[in-house]
Motif scaffolding. Structure first.
Motif, PDB file in Angstrom:
ATOM      1  N   UNK A   1       0.835  -1.215   0.000  1.00 20.38           N
ATOM      2  CA  UNK A   1       0.000   0.000   0.000  1.00 20.38           C
ATOM      3  C   UNK A   1       0.861   1.253   0.000  1.00 20.38           C
ATOM      4  N   UNK A   2       2.027   1.157   0.606  1.00 16.29           N
ATOM      5  CA  UNK A   2       2.867   2.334   0.740  1.00 16.29           C
ATOM      6  C   UNK A   2       3.471   2.767  -0.587  1.00 16.29           C
ATOM      7  N   UNK A   3       3.548   1.795  -1.589  1.00 15.31           N
ATOM      8  CA  UNK A   3       4.217   2.124  -2.834  1.00 15.31           C
ATOM      9  C   UNK A   3       3.273   2.650  -3.900  1.00 15.31           C
ATOM     10  N   UNK A   4       1.959   2.607  -3.639  1.00 14.75           N
ATOM     11  CA  UNK A   4       1.009   3.003  -4.665  1.00 14.75           C
ATOM     12  C   UNK A   4       1.101   4.480  -5.015  1.00 14.75           C
ATOM     13  N   UNK A   5       1.529   5.294  -4.083  1.00 19.30           N
ATOM     14  CA  UNK A   5       1.563   6.745  -4.333  1.00 19.30           C
ATOM     15  C   UNK A   5       2.974   7.289  -4.471  1.00 19.30           C
ATOM     16  N   UNK A  87       4.728  11.153   4.557  1.00 19.59           N
ATOM     17  CA  UNK A  87       5.540  10.705   5.695  1.00 19.59           C
ATOM     18  C   UNK A  87       5.474   9.193   5.879  1.00 19.59           C
ATOM     19  N   UNK A  88       4.799   8.505   4.943  1.00 23.41           N
ATOM     20  CA  UNK A  88       4.633   7.039   4.979  1.00 23.41           C
ATOM     21  C   UNK A  88       3.845   6.584   6.205  1.00 23.41           C
ATOM     22  N   UNK A  89       2.878   7.401   6.624  1.00 26.12           N
ATOM     23  CA  UNK A  89       2.055   7.084   7.794  1.00 26.12           C
ATOM     24  C   UNK A  89       0.599   6.981   7.344  1.00 26.12           C
ATOM     25  N   UNK A  90       0.263   5.891   6.659  1.00 23.89           N
ATOM     26  CA  UNK A  90      -1.081   5.735   6.115  1.00 23.89           C
ATOM     27  C   UNK A  90      -2.126   5.476   7.198  1.00 23.89           C
ATOM     28  N   UNK A  91      -1.704   4.985   8.357  1.00 25.73           N
ATOM     29  CA  UNK A  91      -2.657   4.765   9.445  1.00 25.73           C
ATOM     30  C   UNK A  91      -3.250   6.093   9.915  1.00 25.73           C
ATOM     31  N   UNK A 156     -16.000  13.987   0.610  1.00 21.48           N
ATOM     32  CA  UNK A 156     -15.226  12.759   0.458  1.00 21.48           C
ATOM     33  C   UNK A 156     -14.494  12.686  -0.877  1.00 21.48           C
ATOM     34  N   UNK A 157     -14.996  13.366  -1.891  1.00 20.86           N
ATOM     35  CA  UNK A 157     -14.320  13.352  -3.185  1.00 20.86           C
ATOM     36  C   UNK A 157     -12.934  13.992  -3.099  1.00 20.86           C
ATOM     37  N   UNK A 158     -12.769  14.946  -2.169  1.00 21.11           N
ATOM     38  CA  UNK A 158     -11.462  15.576  -1.993  1.00 21.11           C
ATOM     39  C   UNK A 158     -10.405  14.561  -1.566  1.00 21.11           C
ATOM     40  N   UNK A 159     -10.810  13.540  -0.817  1.00 24.93           N
ATOM     41  CA  UNK A 159      -9.872  12.506  -0.375  1.00 24.93           C
ATOM     42  C   UNK A 159      -9.508  11.553  -1.507  1.00 24.93           C
ATOM     43  N   UNK A 160     -10.398  11.414  -2.480  1.00 26.14           N
ATOM     44  CA  UNK A 160     -10.075  10.608  -3.663  1.00 26.14           C
ATOM     45  C   UNK A 160      -8.987  11.315  -4.470  1.00 26.14           C
ATOM     46  N   UNK A 223      -6.346   3.689  -1.808  1.00 25.92           N
ATOM     47  CA  UNK A 223      -5.203   3.537  -0.906  1.00 25.92           C
ATOM     48  C   UNK A 223      -5.668   3.726   0.529  1.00 25.92           C
ATOM     49  N   UNK A 224      -6.404   4.809   0.758  1.00 26.02           N
ATOM     50  CA  UNK A 224      -6.973   5.094   2.074  1.00 26.02           C
ATOM     51  C   UNK A 224      -8.439   4.668   2.066  1.00 26.02           C
ATOM     52  N   UNK A 225      -8.849   3.913   3.064  1.00 27.13           N
ATOM     53  CA  UNK A 225     -10.202   3.380   3.094  1.00 27.13           C
ATOM     54  C   UNK A 225     -10.938   3.895   4.327  1.00 27.13           C
ATOM     55  N   UNK A 226     -12.236   4.173   4.156  1.00 27.27           N
ATOM     56  CA  UNK A 226     -13.072   4.519   5.313  1.00 27.27           C
ATOM     57  C   UNK A 226     -13.299   3.255   6.123  1.00 27.27           C
ATOM     58  N   UNK A 227     -12.853   3.277   7.369  1.00 27.31           N
ATOM     59  CA  UNK A 227     -12.980   2.097   8.235  1.00 27.31           C
ATOM     60  C   UNK A 227     -13.759   2.479   9.489  1.00 27.31           C
ATOM     61  N   UNK A 228     -14.558   1.538   9.963  1.00 29.23           N
ATOM     62  CA  UNK A 228     -15.420   1.780  11.114  1.00 29.23           C
ATOM     63  C   UNK A 228     -14.610   2.197  12.339  1.00 29.23           C
ATOM     64  N   UNK A 229     -13.435   1.616  12.528  1.00 27.44           N
ATOM     65  CA  UNK A 229     -12.649   1.907  13.734  1.00 27.44           C
ATOM     66  C   UNK A 229     -12.106   3.328  13.761  1.00 27.44           C
TER      67      UNK A 229
END
Length: 462
Positions: A1-5, A87-91, A156-160, A223-229
């Motif tokens: 996932x880190x290499x996609x961008x 910064x390679x911090x996708x979390x 949400x489109x801005x995050x895409x 790459x970034x997903x909306x997650x319940x947590x």
């Protein structure tokens, strides 16, 4: 996932800006059609077209507020997500996305209730008359029901786009625009629903866009997903997003305040025809603003990602390219408006009196448009680099310190033609604001570049 961008820090800037900005600009142009097509059809309703257009134009301040709240969350959250990705911090980037999603839903609920409860009082305060309030209410009562779709689509489109999926972001807008263009004449003319048909077409179209946008961000291709947590609001996550997005919020929400001030002043000095002309002028200015914002949004992931990666050379290259392209566009569009004002005004009305009035007013109102490429390039770069304070200062200066007082001051200074004086407030404020923005940007941009250059040098020594 880190290499996609990784392409954001390796691909040539010019090629990258084309890759990201062209679909984003296309999306903004489509979105512009989305917003304008209602007014084009409404302005050509037989008999009541001119008054109906004025009534729907009075709804624009409320519609701007809806868009502004979407921007409050997304225009701060999306750049922060890009910086975290650099910064390679996708979390942390996904935490930002999840919190912003929750904030958009909350804003939607509050706005919907507010508009349904107080829309008549607000519309009368915005400059509605007994001739136009019926049309305004018919449109606004239906539009308010689709607030959540507008919020989630725009927000949400801005995050895409921030992840580099510019084409997907363009499709999010295109789906709604195509639906709106098809449904408008069906509901307005075939079903004889008038302005209510235009509002219903808009709500259904926004619903279609919303489904597409959320399907992508909940799916596997992102790459970034909306997650319940990550949906539970956390102050440490969403407050910095709101702080950074507040500049864009002020800029867009102030358009609502300014629109109210313009309409009330114009109703006083020029009557319904002057307010109707303002609806057209606002629509024409979207031809300038939305594509310019699209360019800025296309450049934002490049600037934000590389700022997070402390690559100062690419940040500088991105800004200068953005400035050249934005300035070229604003100059070309300004020249077209000055040479062919009737062509632009004629898109919205066939009423001879309104057309003649608008043609003259448009040249005054857009007189400083050629400078706006500088304003947008600087302001969007401030946001991309996370400089919330500078962005807020620029937004507040242009609208509240300059334009708002001029709307009321100029008619007193030019009492022989007070209506013309009201329109003149816009170009005077813009010219001063661009100068101020350019000077502030010169110093703050150098500071930002020095900060990441120094940090990079320190890492090498370590």
């Amino acid at each position: 996932m880190e290499n996609k961008n990784q392409f954001l820090e390796t691909e040539p800037i010019g090629k990258l800006l084309v890759r990201l900005a062209v679909p984003t600009v296309a999306a903004q142009i489509i979105n512009m059609l989305y917003n304008i097509v209602d007014r084009v059809y409404i302005g050509h309703i037989p008999g009541d077209g001119a008054l109906a257009l004025t009534g729907v134009g009075l709804c624009m301040p409320l519609i701007m507020v809806v868009s502004a709240f979407a921007a409050l969350v997304s225009s701060g959250g999306a750049p922060r997500a890009s910086i975290f990705m650099g910064q390679k911090d996708n979390e942390r980037a996904e935490q930002t996305l999840g919190n912003c999603f929750s904030m958009q839903v909350l804003c939607s609920i509050v706005l919907t209730v507010g508009m349904l409860c107080w829309n008549r009082d607000l519309l009368m305060a915005f400059g509605a008359s007994e001739n136009t309030i019926g049309f305004a209410l018919d449109y606004m009562n239906l539009y308010a029901l689709g607030t959540i779709f507008v919020q989630l689509t725009l927000g949400m489109n801005a995050f895409i786009t921030a992840q580099g999926f510019a084409r997907t972001g363009m499709l999010s807008v295109a789906i709604g625009a195509v639906c709106n263009i098809i449904l408008d004449p069906i509901f307005i003319f075939a079903f004889d629903m008038g302005v209510r048909g235009a509002a219903l077409a808009t709500v259904l179209s926004q619903f279609a866009s919303c489904v597409w946008t959320l399907s992508f961000l909940f799916g596997k291709k992102t790459i970034l997903r909306i997650r319940l947590r990550h949906m539970a609001p956390r102050l440490s996550v969403f407050l910095p997003c709101l702080a950074l997005g507040s500049a864009t919020f002020i800029m867009q929400a102030s358009e609502s305040v300014i629109s109210v001030c313009f309409n009330s002043s114009l109703l006083r000095y020029g009557g319904d025809i002057a307010v109707g002309a303002m609806t057209i002028l606002t629509s024409v200015m979207q031809f300038a603003m939305l594509p310019l914002q699209g360019l800025g949004q296309g450049a934002q992931p490049i600037s934000s990602y590389n700022f997070g990666a402390r690559n100062s050379a690419r940040v500088k290259q991105t800004f200068w390219l953005l400035l050249r392209v934005s300035l070229t566009y604003s100059v070309v569009l300004w020249a077209c408006i000055m040479l062919f004002p009737q062509l632009f005004a004629g898109m919205f009305t066939a009423d001879a009196a309104l057309l003649a009035f608008t043609r003259s007013a448009l040249r005054i109102y857009a007189a400083s448009l050629f400078l706006f490429g500088i304003q947008i390039a600087c302001q969007m770069t401030f946001t991309a680099l996370g400089k919330a304070g500078s962005s807020i200062v620029v937004a507040v200066t242009r609208k509240f310190i300059l334009l708002l007082p001029l709307i009321y001051l100029l008619p007193r200074l030019l009492p022989d033609d007070p209506t013309r004086a009201v329109y003149l407030a816009e170009p005077i404020a813009d010219a001063i604001a661009v100068t101020f923005t350019a000077v502030l940007f010169f110093f703050r941009f150098r500071e930002a570049i020095a900060s990441i250059s120094g940090a990079k040098a320190g890492e090498r020594r370590a």
